[in-house]
Design a protein around this motif. Structure first.
Motif, PDB file in Angstrom:
ATOM      1  N   ARG A  33       0.697  -1.402  -0.097  1.00 55.35           N
ATOM      2  CA  ARG A  33      -0.294   0.176  -0.206  1.00 55.35           C
ATOM      3  C   ARG A  33       0.787   0.838  -0.414  1.00 55.35           C
ATOM      4  NH1 ARG A  33      -5.075   0.968  -1.827  1.00 55.35           N
ATOM      5  NH2 ARG A  33      -5.337   3.951  -0.732  1.00 55.35           N
ATOM      6  N   LYS A  34       1.659   1.311   0.490  1.00 57.27           N
ATOM      7  CA  LYS A  34       2.598   2.596   0.783  1.00 57.27           C
ATOM      8  C   LYS A  34       3.403   2.585  -0.650  1.00 57.27           C
ATOM      9  CE  LYS A  34       6.353   4.134   3.395  1.00 57.27           C
ATOM     10  NZ  LYS A  34       7.925   4.186   4.111  1.00 57.27           N
ATOM     11  N   LEU A  35       4.362   1.792  -0.906  1.00 52.31           N
ATOM     12  CA  LEU A  35       4.405   2.296  -2.753  1.00 52.31           C
ATOM     13  C   LEU A  35       3.761   2.598  -3.568  1.00 52.31           C
ATOM     14  CD1 LEU A  35       7.387   1.733  -3.803  1.00 52.31           C
ATOM     15  CD2 LEU A  35       6.904  -0.648  -4.705  1.00 52.31           C
ATOM     16  N   SER A  36       2.398   2.194  -3.584  1.00 54.69           N
ATOM     17  CA  SER A  36       1.096   1.904  -4.317  1.00 54.69           C
ATOM     18  C   SER A  36       0.496   3.755  -3.823  1.00 54.69           C
ATOM     19  CB  SER A  36       0.280   1.538  -3.967  1.00 54.69           C
ATOM     20  OG  SER A  36      -1.331   2.259  -4.592  1.00 54.69           O
ATOM     21  N   ASP A  37       0.813   4.148  -3.092  1.00 55.64           N
ATOM     22  CA  ASP A  37       0.300   5.583  -2.386  1.00 55.64           C
ATOM     23  C   ASP A  37       1.382   6.788  -3.384  1.00 55.64           C
ATOM     24  OD1 ASP A  37      -1.805   4.666  -0.754  1.00 55.64           O
ATOM     25  OD2 ASP A  37      -1.013   4.798   0.987  1.00 55.64           O
ATOM     26  N   GLU A  38       2.744   6.256  -3.291  1.00 57.13           N
ATOM     27  CA  GLU A  38       3.769   7.255  -4.194  1.00 57.13           C
ATOM     28  C   GLU A  38       3.405   6.733  -5.163  1.00 57.13           C
ATOM     29  OE1 GLU A  38       7.252   5.022  -2.173  1.00 57.13           O
ATOM     30  OE2 GLU A  38       6.822   5.800  -0.405  1.00 57.13           O
ATOM     31  N   LYS A  39       3.241   6.119  -5.931  1.00 57.72           N
ATOM     32  CA  LYS A  39       3.263   5.356  -7.173  1.00 57.72           C
ATOM     33  C   LYS A  39       1.765   6.915  -7.459  1.00 57.72           C
ATOM     34  CE  LYS A  39       6.541   2.681  -8.924  1.00 57.72           C
ATOM     35  NZ  LYS A  39       6.971   2.525 -10.180  1.00 57.72           N
ATOM     36  N   ALA A  40       0.475   6.349  -6.869  1.00 54.75           N
ATOM     37  CA  ALA A  40      -0.175   8.151  -6.790  1.00 54.75           C
ATOM     38  C   ALA A  40       0.443   8.970  -6.927  1.00 54.75           C
ATOM     39  CB  ALA A  40      -1.270   7.104  -6.035  1.00 54.75           C
ATOM     40  N   ALA A  41       0.973   9.545  -6.131  1.00 53.14           N
ATOM     41  CA  ALA A  41       1.142  11.002  -5.714  1.00 53.14           C
ATOM     42  C   ALA A  41       2.593  11.269  -7.758  1.00 53.14           C
ATOM     43  CB  ALA A  41       2.165  11.344  -4.530  1.00 53.14           C
ATOM     44  N   ALA A  42       3.122  10.059  -7.314  1.00 52.54           N
ATOM     45  CA  ALA A  42       3.935  10.308  -8.659  1.00 52.54           C
ATOM     46  C   ALA A  42       2.886  10.804 -10.005  1.00 52.54           C
ATOM     47  CB  ALA A  42       4.767   9.560  -8.930  1.00 52.54           C
ATOM     48  N   ALA A  43       1.744   9.900 -10.013  1.00 55.05           N
ATOM     49  CA  ALA A  43       1.187  10.464 -11.191  1.00 55.05           C
ATOM     50  C   ALA A  43      -0.002  11.832 -10.843  1.00 55.05           C
ATOM     51  CB  ALA A  43      -0.280   9.406 -11.357  1.00 55.05           C
ATOM     52  N   GLU A  44      -0.572  12.157  -9.893  1.00 55.05           N
ATOM     53  CA  GLU A  44      -1.069  13.152  -9.690  1.00 55.05           C
ATOM     54  C   GLU A  44       0.158  14.282  -9.934  1.00 55.05           C
ATOM     55  OE1 GLU A  44      -3.731  14.428  -9.057  1.00 55.05           O
ATOM     56  OE2 GLU A  44      -4.190  11.446  -9.496  1.00 55.05           O
ATOM     57  N   SER A  45       1.064  14.736  -9.493  1.00 58.35           N
ATOM     58  CA  SER A  45       2.130  15.466 -10.325  1.00 58.35           C
ATOM     59  C   SER A  45       2.208  15.626 -11.324  1.00 58.35           C
ATOM     60  CB  SER A  45       3.827  15.501  -9.034  1.00 58.35           C
ATOM     61  OG  SER A  45       4.030  14.484  -9.610  1.00 58.35           O
ATOM     62  N   ILE A  46       2.146  13.992 -12.591  1.00 61.51           N
ATOM     63  CA  ILE A  46       2.625  14.340 -13.529  1.00 61.51           C
ATOM     64  C   ILE A  46       1.127  14.935 -14.431  1.00 61.51           C
ATOM     65  CG2 ILE A  46       2.849  13.078 -15.644  1.00 61.51           C
ATOM     66  CD1 ILE A  46       4.653  11.489 -14.702  1.00 61.51           C
ATOM     67  N   MET A  47       0.385  15.250 -13.612  1.00 61.74           N
ATOM     68  CA  MET A  47      -0.659  15.311 -14.018  1.00 61.74           C
ATOM     69  C   MET A  47      -0.795  17.248 -14.031  1.00 61.74           C
ATOM     70  SD  MET A  47      -3.732  15.484 -15.473  1.00 61.74           S
ATOM     71  CE  MET A  47      -4.239  13.781 -16.101  1.00 61.74           C
ATOM     72  N   GLN A  48      -0.452  17.533 -13.005  1.00 65.19           N
ATOM     73  CA  GLN A  48      -0.503  18.745 -12.633  1.00 65.19           C
ATOM     74  C   GLN A  48       0.580  19.637 -13.358  1.00 65.19           C
ATOM     75  OE1 GLN A  48      -2.078  21.200 -10.170  1.00 65.19           O
ATOM     76  NE2 GLN A  48      -3.177  19.016  -9.589  1.00 65.19           N
ATOM     77  N   GLU A  49       1.371  18.660 -13.721  1.00 65.78           N
ATOM     78  CA  GLU A  49       2.024  19.542 -14.777  1.00 65.78           C
ATOM     79  C   GLU A  49       1.806  19.503 -16.139  1.00 65.78           C
ATOM     80  OE1 GLU A  49       6.608  17.344 -15.494  1.00 65.78           O
ATOM     81  OE2 GLU A  49       6.499  16.682 -13.720  1.00 65.78           O
ATOM     82  N   ILE A  50       0.433  18.239 -16.612  1.00 68.06           N
ATOM     83  CA  ILE A  50      -0.434  18.537 -18.038  1.00 68.06           C
ATOM     84  C   ILE A  50      -1.205  19.488 -17.710  1.00 68.06           C
ATOM     85  CG2 ILE A  50      -2.123  17.415 -19.205  1.00 68.06           C
ATOM     86  CD1 ILE A  50      -0.191  14.715 -18.338  1.00 68.06           C
ATOM     87  N   GLU A  51      -1.426  19.791 -16.437  1.00 68.10           N
ATOM     88  CA  GLU A  51      -2.998  20.955 -16.699  1.00 68.10           C
ATOM     89  C   GLU A  51      -2.127  22.192 -16.485  1.00 68.10           C
ATOM     90  OE1 GLU A  51      -4.361  20.405 -12.947  1.00 68.10           O
ATOM     91  OE2 GLU A  51      -5.351  18.588 -13.784  1.00 68.10           O
ATOM     92  N   ASN A  52      -0.551  21.774 -16.282  1.00 63.64           N
ATOM     93  CA  ASN A  52       0.250  23.602 -16.182  1.00 63.64           C
ATOM     94  C   ASN A  52       0.382  23.731 -17.600  1.00 63.64           C
ATOM     95  OD1 ASN A  52      -0.068  24.126 -13.324  1.00 63.64           O
ATOM     96  ND2 ASN A  52       1.674  23.173 -12.950  1.00 63.64           N
TER      97      ASN A  52
END
Length: 54
Positions: A33-52
């Motif tokens: 679960r911890k590694l899964s949460d880290e991957k999800a957080a990395a994905a969210e940061s990439i989504m922020q880049e896409i939106e920018n």
């Protein structure tokens, strides 16, 4: 045929990376679960880049 040599844009590359991270996060959600949460957080940061980019 006309798009054969077309290069991907930065937005398309980031979206592909976003999809890959979400898929890895989903697979890990049952075992680590911890590694899964880290991957999800990395994905969210990439989504922020896409939106920018928009």
């Amino acid at each position: 045929m006309f798009g054969l040599f077309k290069k991907k844009t930065k937005k398309e590359k980031l979206y592909a990376q976003y999809q890959k991270l979400l898929e890895e996060s989903h697979k890990l959600s049952t075992s680590n679960r911890k590694l899964s949460d880290e991957k999800a957080a990395a994905a969210e940061s990439i989504m922020q880049e896409i939106e920018n980019l928009d």
